[in-house]
Write an enzyme that holds these catalytic residues in place. Structure first.
Site, PDB file in Angstrom:
ATOM      1  CD  GLU A 160      -2.874   1.526  -0.013  1.00 16.14           C
ATOM      2  OE1 GLU A 160      -2.359   1.418  -0.616  1.00 16.14           O
ATOM      3  OE2 GLU A 160      -3.937   1.676   0.807  1.00 16.14           O
ATOM      4  CG  ASP A 161      -0.844   4.759  -1.632  1.00 19.11           C
ATOM      5  OD1 ASP A 161      -1.523   4.046  -0.677  1.00 19.11           O
ATOM      6  OD2 ASP A 161      -1.183   5.719  -2.442  1.00 19.11           O
TER       7      ASP A 161
ATOM      8  CG  ASP B  79      -4.674  10.313   5.606  1.00 18.85           C
ATOM      9  OD1 ASP B  79      -4.053  10.602   6.395  1.00 18.85           O
ATOM     10  OD2 ASP B  79      -5.523  10.458   5.004  1.00 18.85           O
TER      11      ASP B  79
ATOM     12  CG  LEU C  18      -4.218  -0.283   4.157  1.00 20.93           C
ATOM     13  CD1 LEU C  18      -2.836   0.138   5.010  1.00 20.93           C
ATOM     14  CD2 LEU C  18      -4.205  -1.688   3.382  1.00 20.93           C
TER      15      LEU C  18
ATOM     16  CE  LYS D 214      -1.200  11.485   5.182  1.00 20.89           C
ATOM     17  NZ  LYS D 214      -1.738  12.822   4.230  1.00 20.89           N
TER      18      LYS D 214
ATOM     19  CG  ASP E  85      -3.564  11.077  -6.736  1.00 14.77           C
ATOM     20  OD1 ASP E  85      -3.722  10.236  -5.856  1.00 14.77           O
ATOM     21  OD2 ASP E  85      -4.689  11.354  -7.276  1.00 14.77           O
TER      22      ASP E  85
HETATM   23  P1  IMP Z   1      -6.916   6.082   4.352  1.00 10.93           P
HETATM   24  O1  IMP Z   1      -7.529   7.586   4.864  1.00 10.93           O
HETATM   25  O2  IMP Z   1      -5.976   5.612   5.261  1.00 10.93           O
HETATM   26  O3  IMP Z   1      -8.116   5.418   3.883  1.00 10.93           O
HETATM   27  O4  IMP Z   1      -6.243   6.456   2.865  1.00 10.93           O
HETATM   28  C1  IMP Z   1      -6.857   6.222   1.670  1.00 10.93           C
HETATM   29  C2  IMP Z   1      -5.822   6.587   0.620  1.00 10.93           C
HETATM   30  O5  IMP Z   1      -5.972   8.118   0.690  1.00 10.93           O
HETATM   31  C3  IMP Z   1      -4.568   6.071   0.475  1.00 10.93           C
HETATM   32  O6  IMP Z   1      -4.220   4.936   0.091  1.00 10.93           O
HETATM   33  C4  IMP Z   1      -4.007   7.087  -0.614  1.00 10.93           C
HETATM   34  O7  IMP Z   1      -4.241   6.671  -1.725  1.00 10.93           O
HETATM   35  C5  IMP Z   1      -4.801   8.294  -0.261  1.00 10.93           C
HETATM   36  N1  IMP Z   1      -3.962   9.373   0.600  1.00 10.93           N
HETATM   37  C6  IMP Z   1      -4.080   9.450   1.779  1.00 10.93           C
HETATM   38  N2  IMP Z   1      -2.859  10.379   2.082  1.00 10.93           N
HETATM   39  C7  IMP Z   1      -2.500  10.986   1.116  1.00 10.93           C
HETATM   40  C8  IMP Z   1      -1.717  11.887   0.793  1.00 10.93           C
HETATM   41  O8  IMP Z   1      -0.974  12.577   1.589  1.00 10.93           O
HETATM   42  N3  IMP Z   1      -1.409  12.008  -0.509  1.00 10.93           N
HETATM   43  C9  IMP Z   1      -1.890  11.307  -1.400  1.00 10.93           C
HETATM   44  N4  IMP Z   1      -2.757  10.473  -1.220  1.00 10.93           N
HETATM   45  C10 IMP Z   1      -3.178  10.212   0.011  1.00 10.93           C
HETATM   46 MG    MG Z   2      -3.786   4.160  -1.972  1.00  9.48          MG
END
Ligand code: IMP
Ligand code: MG
Length: 185
Positions: free
Chosen positions: A107-108, A111, A116, A139, A167
């Site tokens: 996973e990238d 957040d 996930l 993060k 992105d």
């Molecule tokens: P989640 O909030 O952990 O569900 O994050 C979901 C998705 O938001 C990640 O897999 C990224 O694709 C995108 N994302 C979260 N933070 C960032 C950021 O700082 N830059 C770019 N994409 C982000």
């Molecule tokens: Mg992602």
């Protein structure tokens, strides 16, 4: 962002480099070593969560030495500007039975953890032989849903970041480094 964005506006959004290409290269080596050690010659199925992890996954798959198959899932997290709305949609699922595989999710960024935690729930319900989660970035300050990550390359503060697959409105994925995005108008 509109497709006819000016080059100036495009470049002005790249605030500063947070993680250089060299730092990323070194981190890939370490992550691959960890996967190799964990699986010790057993074949793995590397699952790249699109689109953000496509660059990371392509580097990881070339750095591991265990036998490795690659598959993709496409998950869309809905954003309002640079803030995640918490809505997630599985746009493309794996089209194989994972019950015979050691699954390694790539996973990238983690957040809020919402994306996930959904993916983990789904894949674990399909009973893979084992399950490992590797994240390029974390993060932790932003976490809403707890996620068990097996390996994280970089822990970063609460900045919106771009590059190396990540992105903002579909741009900047091709930057070879990770940069902080300039959120000022
Ligand atoms: P989640 O909030 O952990 O569900 O994050 C979901 C998705 O938001 C990640 O897999 C990224 O694709 C995108 N994302 C979260 N933070 C960032 C950021 O700082 N830059 C770019 N994409 C982000
Ligand atoms: Mg992602």
């Amino acid at each position: 962002m509109t497709p006819n964005v000016s080059l100036d506006a495009y470049q002005n959004k790249i605030k500063r480099i947070l993680i250089t290409e060299e730092e990323i290269k070194a981190a890939i080596k370490e992550a691959a070593k960890r996967i190799d050690a964990l699986y010790d010659g057993r074949p793995i199925l590397l699952v790249s969560v699109l689109k953000g992890s496509f660059v990371f996954a392509s580097d990881i798959c070339r750095a591991v030495t265990v036998p490795c198959e690659i598959d993709f899932m496409c998950v869309k997290s809905y954003f309002s500007g640079t803030v995640s709305t918490g809505n997630i949609k599985i746009v493309m699922d794996l089209n194989r039975d994972v019950s015979n595989y050691h699954v390694v999710i790539v996973e990238d960024i983690i957040d809020t953890g919402r994306t996930l935690s959904e993916i983990i729930k789904l894949l674990k319900s399909r009973n893979p032989l084992s399950f490992t989660l590797i994240a390029l970035l974390d993060k932790p300050d932003r976490r809403i849903v707890p996620v068990n990550v097996d390996y994280t390359c970089f822990t970063i503060p609460d900045h919106f970041v771009i590059g190396y697959g990540l992105d903002c409105a579909e741009l900047y994925r091709n930057l070879p480094y990770i940069a902080e995005y300039n959120t000022e108008e």
